[in-house]
Design an enzyme around this catalytic site. Sequence first.
Site, PDB file in Angstrom:
ATOM      1  N   GLY A 132       5.340   7.300  20.296  1.00  0.00           N
ATOM      2  CA  GLY A 132       4.185   6.443  20.511  1.00  0.00           C
ATOM      3  C   GLY A 132       4.564   4.980  20.637  1.00  0.00           C
ATOM      4  N   HIS A 163      -2.713  12.761  13.230  1.00  0.00           N
ATOM      5  CA  HIS A 163      -3.953  12.185  13.734  1.00  0.00           C
ATOM      6  C   HIS A 163      -3.918  12.289  15.255  1.00  0.00           C
ATOM      7  CE1 HIS A 163      -1.439   8.736  14.678  1.00  0.00           C
ATOM      8  NE2 HIS A 163      -1.160   8.551  13.392  1.00  0.00           N
ATOM      9  N   GLY A 222      -3.210  10.282  17.500  1.00  0.00           N
ATOM     10  CA  GLY A 222      -2.016   9.712  18.125  1.00  0.00           C
ATOM     11  C   GLY A 222      -0.911  10.738  18.233  1.00  0.00           C
ATOM     12  N   HIS A 223      -0.645  11.453  17.144  1.00  0.00           N
ATOM     13  CA  HIS A 223       0.354  12.526  17.186  1.00  0.00           C
ATOM     14  C   HIS A 223      -0.042  13.600  18.201  1.00  0.00           C
ATOM     15  CE1 HIS A 223       0.888  11.168  12.844  1.00  0.00           C
ATOM     16  NE2 HIS A 223       2.105  11.054  13.322  1.00  0.00           N
ATOM     17  N   LYS A 227       2.827   2.541  19.585  1.00  0.00           N
ATOM     18  CA  LYS A 227       2.422   1.739  18.431  1.00  0.00           C
ATOM     19  C   LYS A 227       3.656   1.233  17.686  1.00  0.00           C
ATOM     20  CE  LYS A 227       0.909   3.484  14.530  1.00  0.00           C
ATOM     21  NZ  LYS A 227       1.691   2.803  13.458  1.00  0.00           N
ATOM     22  N   GLY A 234       4.540  13.992   9.983  1.00  0.00           N
ATOM     23  CA  GLY A 234       3.393  14.791   9.599  1.00  0.00           C
ATOM     24  C   GLY A 234       2.141  13.973   9.338  1.00  0.00           C
TER      25      GLY A 234
END
Length: 285
Positions: free
Chosen positions: A147, A34, A36-37, A149, A31
């Site tokens: 992601g 941002h 990215g999500h 990241k 949750g």
Amino acid sequence: MKIIKRVVDIRKETETLRKDGKIVGLVSTMGYFHDGHLSLMRRAKKECGKTVVSIFVNPAQFGPGEDLKKYPRNFRRDCKLAEKEGVDYIFSPSAEEMYKPGYGTFVEVETLSKIMCGRARPGHFRGVCTVVLKLFNIVNPHRAYFGEKDYQQLVIIKKMVKDLNLNLEIKGCPIIREKDGLALSSRNKYLSGEERENAAILNKCLETAREMIGGGERNLEKVKGCILERLRKNRFIKKVDYFDFRNTATLEEIKKIKKEQDKILAATAAWVGNTRLIDNKIIKV
């Protein structure tokens, strides 16, 4: 968009979707969305007939003294953002729903979970693998999106899927960054103004590594030494957990570039003030 809290209910929904021939995509999150999500949701929406987004702050992946209680949460905002992206289902179980009383089963990818972030956060990836496997079993998606990241996490999940013969496809998605290069993270919220400004040094150091390698430097220990010196000179960097060069597929550490290598992973984890941030870059040799 449907918001579902119980395992039995989301399972019933996705079983029906699969019977109807729909391709189900899963984006698992903690949750506080941002961009990215949202990029993962867009990719899932583009490639799948129906998209499920899970929101669950997983207690099993937080160690003693970590930020479980203060981890940022805003469920109402998250739901609005997900609905705007065309997500079909939010699955948001409670900790009690995911871990019933007496729960005692965990999953771990042994070797990969002990290096890099696993060295600084023992038990973290055991918690990640356990909850991700549970979500795969509950939602039963055709594809799941993660992601890049969290590159180590992505490699570990791919390894778990392969080792346990799970019948789904794992999709890695590019890092989304701020204008100054800082990788988006829910934990960026913790940073003060000055810390936020200085946090961009992580991406700048990764760029410096790329430039040194692009300029012909093949001794990665030398590159690493230059980067660590630069990080330690910044007064906002309180600690560097690691700055490593790794094989992009196996995460095996690389100290010197060989002729057969066409790309390598540069990855780092550092504390900006009291906030631990991670970043990485795949460097073409």
